[in-house]
Design an enzyme around this catalytic site. Sequence first.
Site, PDB file in Angstrom:
ATOM      1  N   THR A 122      -2.647   1.124  -4.546  1.00  7.07           N
ATOM      2  CA  THR A 122      -3.123   2.233  -3.723  1.00  7.07           C
ATOM      3  C   THR A 122      -4.494   2.739  -4.159  1.00  7.07           C
ATOM      4  O   THR A 122      -4.706   3.057  -5.326  1.00  7.07           O
ATOM      5  CB  THR A 122      -2.088   3.390  -3.737  1.00  7.07           C
ATOM      6  OG1 THR A 122      -2.584   4.481  -2.972  1.00  7.07           O
ATOM      7  CG2 THR A 122      -1.750   3.858  -5.143  1.00  7.07           C
ATOM      8  N   ASN A 123      -5.426   2.778  -3.217  1.00  4.42           N
ATOM      9  CA  ASN A 123      -6.694   3.476  -3.454  1.00  4.42           C
ATOM     10  C   ASN A 123      -6.366   4.963  -3.502  1.00  4.42           C
ATOM     11  O   ASN A 123      -5.603   5.443  -2.664  1.00  4.42           O
ATOM     12  CB  ASN A 123      -7.687   3.237  -2.313  1.00  4.42           C
ATOM     13  CG  ASN A 123      -8.320   1.862  -2.349  1.00  4.42           C
ATOM     14  OD1 ASN A 123      -8.212   1.127  -3.318  1.00  4.42           O
ATOM     15  ND2 ASN A 123      -9.000   1.517  -1.268  1.00  4.42           N
ATOM     16  N   GLN A 124      -6.945   5.656  -4.436  1.00  9.05           N
ATOM     17  CA  GLN A 124      -6.722   7.101  -4.534  1.00  9.05           C
ATOM     18  C   GLN A 124      -8.060   7.802  -4.713  1.00  9.05           C
ATOM     19  O   GLN A 124      -8.320   8.439  -5.731  1.00  9.05           O
ATOM     20  CB  GLN A 124      -5.750   7.417  -5.681  1.00  9.05           C
ATOM     21  CG  GLN A 124      -4.325   6.985  -5.413  1.00  9.05           C
ATOM     22  CD  GLN A 124      -3.694   7.755  -4.270  1.00  9.05           C
ATOM     23  OE1 GLN A 124      -3.773   8.977  -4.194  1.00  9.05           O
ATOM     24  NE2 GLN A 124      -3.055   7.038  -3.342  1.00  9.05           N
ATOM     25  N   ARG A 133     -10.890  -1.110  -6.306  1.00  8.47           N
ATOM     26  CA  ARG A 133     -10.772  -0.379  -5.039  1.00  8.47           C
ATOM     27  C   ARG A 133     -10.752  -1.366  -3.876  1.00  8.47           C
ATOM     28  O   ARG A 133     -11.662  -2.173  -3.713  1.00  8.47           O
ATOM     29  CB  ARG A 133     -11.943   0.601  -4.908  1.00  8.47           C
ATOM     30  CG  ARG A 133     -11.886   1.429  -3.655  1.00  8.47           C
ATOM     31  CD  ARG A 133     -12.962   2.519  -3.638  1.00  8.47           C
ATOM     32  NE  ARG A 133     -13.033   3.098  -2.328  1.00  8.47           N
ATOM     33  CZ  ARG A 133     -12.103   3.898  -1.807  1.00  8.47           C
ATOM     34  NH1 ARG A 133     -11.063   4.231  -2.522  1.00  8.47           N
ATOM     35  NH2 ARG A 133     -12.222   4.369  -0.580  1.00  8.47           N
ATOM     36  N   ASP A 142       0.876  -1.159   0.000  1.00 11.01           N
ATOM     37  CA  ASP A 142       0.000   0.000   0.000  1.00 11.01           C
ATOM     38  C   ASP A 142       0.922   1.219   0.000  1.00 11.01           C
ATOM     39  O   ASP A 142       2.102   1.118   0.343  1.00 11.01           O
ATOM     40  CB  ASP A 142      -0.899  -0.031   1.240  1.00 11.01           C
ATOM     41  CG  ASP A 142      -1.824   1.166   1.314  1.00 11.01           C
ATOM     42  OD1 ASP A 142      -2.450   1.517   0.294  1.00 11.01           O
ATOM     43  OD2 ASP A 142      -1.907   1.773   2.408  1.00 11.01           O
ATOM     44  N   ARG A 143       0.406   2.376  -0.387  1.00 11.68           N
ATOM     45  CA  ARG A 143       1.257   3.560  -0.447  1.00 11.68           C
ATOM     46  C   ARG A 143       1.167   4.385   0.836  1.00 11.68           C
ATOM     47  O   ARG A 143       2.056   4.358   1.669  1.00 11.68           O
ATOM     48  CB  ARG A 143       0.896   4.416  -1.670  1.00 11.68           C
ATOM     49  CG  ARG A 143       1.984   5.445  -1.998  1.00 11.68           C
ATOM     50  CD  ARG A 143       1.554   6.415  -3.059  1.00 11.68           C
ATOM     51  NE  ARG A 143       0.738   7.469  -2.448  1.00 11.68           N
ATOM     52  CZ  ARG A 143       0.154   8.439  -3.128  1.00 11.68           C
ATOM     53  NH1 ARG A 143       0.254   8.503  -4.437  1.00 11.68           N
ATOM     54  NH2 ARG A 143      -0.561   9.358  -2.500  1.00 11.68           N
ATOM     55  N   ASP A 144       0.079   5.124   1.001  1.00 16.52           N
ATOM     56  CA  ASP A 144      -0.063   6.040   2.140  1.00 16.52           C
ATOM     57  C   ASP A 144      -0.164   5.248   3.445  1.00 16.52           C
ATOM     58  O   ASP A 144      -1.048   4.419   3.605  1.00 16.52           O
ATOM     59  CB  ASP A 144      -1.288   6.934   1.962  1.00 16.52           C
ATOM     60  CG  ASP A 144      -1.208   7.780   0.685  1.00 16.52           C
ATOM     61  OD1 ASP A 144      -0.086   8.152   0.290  1.00 16.52           O
ATOM     62  OD2 ASP A 144      -2.258   8.051   0.088  1.00 16.52           O
ATOM     63  N   ASP A 175      -1.749  -0.922   5.719  1.00 17.48           N
ATOM     64  CA  ASP A 175      -1.973  -0.326   7.045  1.00 17.48           C
ATOM     65  C   ASP A 175      -3.442  -0.276   7.426  1.00 17.48           C
ATOM     66  O   ASP A 175      -3.780   0.272   8.469  1.00 17.48           O
ATOM     67  CB  ASP A 175      -1.349   1.071   7.120  1.00 17.48           C
ATOM     68  CG  ASP A 175      -2.054   2.087   6.237  1.00 17.48           C
ATOM     69  OD1 ASP A 175      -2.536   1.702   5.141  1.00 17.48           O
ATOM     70  OD2 ASP A 175      -2.130   3.261   6.628  1.00 17.48           O
TER      71      ASP A 175
END
Length: 176
Positions: free
Chosen positions: A53-55, A110, A11-13, A136
């Site tokens: 990543t969901n954006q 998503r 995941d990104r953020d 996370d």
Amino acid sequence: MTVMRPALFLDRDGVLNVDRGYVSRIEDFEWIEGAKECVATFKARGWFVFVVTNQSGIARGFYTEEDMEKLHAHMAEELAEHGTAIDRYYHAPWHEEGEIARYRKHSIDRKPGPGMLLQAMADFPVNREQSFLIGDKQTDIEAAHAAGVGAFLFKGGNLATFAEWALASFEDGMRG
């Protein structure tokens, strides 16, 4: 014959970078401790490394896909300076309550849907049974399970250290 390789899905953020809420600008981007080292270590092992990543900030009109792509290009540049790279960035800009009409929809991409992971496994010769995700949020874990890969919940700290622990735990589970 194509050689199947394990993949690390990140995941990104909140995993690769500090989650400040809808991070879309380079000046707001800050790597999580150990993130670059984590990517480099897994790439050196011969693993694929993907960002999933969901954006929803795109659907909500907070920033554009172009803004996100600039941020991913910045990440790629910094990883290259560290001698490593992400194999591909997958994103899901969709949200059913989005302000931007073309992004206002339900999508299997998503998370908790498995679409981004499944797409990566279709695009690359990934050995699903040897692959896992670090996220996370519980939706990350659900997406990994739905895609048939392992999953670990990261709650902060050094990502490289956590990823080594996750790999050891995952391999123990495969042997057990």
